[in-house]
Design an enzyme around this catalytic site. Structure first.
Site, PDB file in Angstrom:
ATOM      1  CB  THR A 172     -13.297  -2.261   5.528  1.00 35.24           C
ATOM      2  OG1 THR A 172     -12.406  -1.771   6.502  1.00 35.24           O
ATOM      3  CG2 THR A 172     -12.609  -2.481   4.248  1.00 35.24           C
ATOM      4  NE  ARG A 200      -4.923   0.562  11.806  1.00 37.43           N
ATOM      5  CZ  ARG A 200      -5.878  -0.042  11.123  1.00 37.43           C
ATOM      6  NH1 ARG A 200      -6.454   0.569  10.103  1.00 37.43           N
ATOM      7  NH2 ARG A 200      -6.278  -1.246  11.445  1.00 37.43           N
ATOM      8  CB  VAL A 201      -1.237   1.533   6.796  1.00 36.35           C
ATOM      9  CG1 VAL A 201      -1.695   0.711   5.607  1.00 36.35           C
ATOM     10  CG2 VAL A 201      -0.864   2.952   6.352  1.00 36.35           C
ATOM     11  N   GLY A 202      -4.017  -0.155   7.801  1.00 33.39           N
ATOM     12  CA  GLY A 202      -4.576  -1.479   8.089  1.00 33.39           C
ATOM     13  C   GLY A 202      -4.354  -2.458   6.943  1.00 33.39           C
ATOM     14  CG  ASP A 203      -7.368  -5.411   6.597  1.00 38.29           C
ATOM     15  OD1 ASP A 203      -7.641  -4.303   7.093  1.00 38.29           O
ATOM     16  OD2 ASP A 203      -8.240  -6.254   6.321  1.00 38.29           O
ATOM     17  N   GLY A 224     -12.724  -5.884   8.722  1.00 36.43           N
ATOM     18  CA  GLY A 224     -12.527  -6.249  10.125  1.00 36.43           C
ATOM     19  C   GLY A 224     -11.266  -5.656  10.703  1.00 36.43           C
ATOM     20  N   GLY A 226      -7.917  -4.850  11.137  1.00 42.87           N
ATOM     21  CA  GLY A 226      -6.854  -4.922  10.145  1.00 42.87           C
ATOM     22  C   GLY A 226      -5.563  -5.534  10.640  1.00 42.87           C
TER      23      GLY A 226
HETATM   24  N1  GLY Z   1     -10.136  -3.408   7.990  1.00 40.06           N
HETATM   25  C1  GLY Z   1      -9.867  -2.059   8.041  1.00 40.06           C
HETATM   26  C2  GLY Z   1      -8.778  -1.667   8.881  1.00 40.06           C
HETATM   27  O1  GLY Z   1      -8.486  -2.299   9.897  1.00 40.06           O
HETATM   28  O2  GLY Z   1      -8.177  -0.684   8.582  1.00 40.06           O
END
Ligand code: GLY
Length: 304
Positions: A172, A200-203, A224, A226
């Protein structure tokens, strides 16, 4: 003129030696793009967007072109941006065929009544807003195709491992800025984790987890693993810590990382900036690409 400042991250992970220099050069270009805007009296939002666009367009980074490929062989992108003056925010998640998702996130913030649009709805909004669309091929790189092919024979791979030593992933990008009016903005953009499940969706697109800004305190962007960042609501946690520590961004990022490790065994990095333009950077991965510039120093600093 108040103190202006800009801090960037270009991914927290085990950056191998041959990719250190491309990351450093990419950070230099990205900080120059945002700084030029702040120096001319431009807004923190414009600076954050400009710096992130440079990193999205640079295939070195896991954002925009050069992003990880998901398990279905597609590039799905996440991004968010927040205006600390108004608490307005915009984000897109699992969006395809958009060249610069940070620009689309900003349109969500400024041209819709929503905060987060996902998938086909986000692509549709991009078409309505005439945001630059592209083909999957425009976002794919040979490096990522090779990685994706290799990962098809590694069914035990877990995304958390991507951030540990010896796993050749990347991560990221993000930016936080304060402009001459004292307005703070934060933004984050990513291709997520390698071989992630479609959808899938991260932070990164979640306000409070990947991005947060509050003019009275400061702004934060994370990088990092997520899933861990979401569980401790990392960006807002670090802003709250900054407030508790009298606005000290260095203390806040250090303490935020300790919470990440202690509570959820997380990996990653965080950048923060307070309302006085002071910067904090911390990570617990072997490396993190990062850069900063403020009116108290002569030249931007870019480190990997
Ligand atoms: N930090 C990015 C993710 O885990 O999607």
């Amino acid at each position: 003129m108040g103190k202006i400042a800009l801090v960037l991250h270009g991914g927290a992970w085990d950056i191998p030696p041959d990719l250190v220099e491309p990351h450093r050069q990419g950070m230099e270009k990205a900080i120059a793009a945002g700084w030029k805007i702040l120096q001319k009296g431009g807004s923190a939002l414009d600076a954050v967007e400009a710096s992130i666009i440079v990193m999205e367009d640079d295939e070195t980074f896991n954002a925009g072109r050069g992003s990880f490929i998901n398990a279905a062989g597609e590039v799905e992108l996440d991004a968010s941006i927040m205006n600390g003056a108004t608490f307005r925010a915009g984000a897109v998640a699992a969006v395809q065929n958009v060249r610069n998702p940070i620009t689309l996130a900003r349109r969500v913030m400024e041209k819709s009544e929503n905060v987060l649009l996902v998938g086909l709805g986000a692509s549709r909004f991009a078409r309505e807003q005439k945001v630059k669309l592209c083909s999957q091929d425009d976002l794919l790189t040979l490096r990522e195709l090779d990685r994706w092919r290799e990962m098809q024979s590694d069914p035990d791979f877990k995304s958390k491992d991507a951030f540990k030593k010896k796993r050749k992933a990347s991560d990221t990008v993000g930016a936080v800025a304060v402009d001459k009016k004292g307005n703070i903005a934060s933004g984050t953009s990513t291709g997520g984790t390698p071989n992630k499940h479609p959808g899938r969706v991260g932070d990164s697109p979640l306000i409070g987890a990947g991005t947060y800004a509050d003019n009275s305190i400061g702004g934060v962007s994370t990088s990092g693993w997520g899933e861990a960042m979401i569980r401790v609501v990392m960006a807002k946690t670090v802003v709250d810590l900054m407030e508790r520590h009298g606005g000290d961004p260095a203390k806040a990022v250090q303490e935020g990382l300790k919470i990440l490790v202690r509570k959820v065994d997380g990996y990653g990095g965080v950048i923060a900036l307070n309302a006085s333009g002071e910067v904090g950077i911390a990570f617990n991965t072997p490396r993190m690409a990062r850069a900063y510039m403020h009116t108290g120093i002569a030249e931007p600093v870019a480190l990997v």
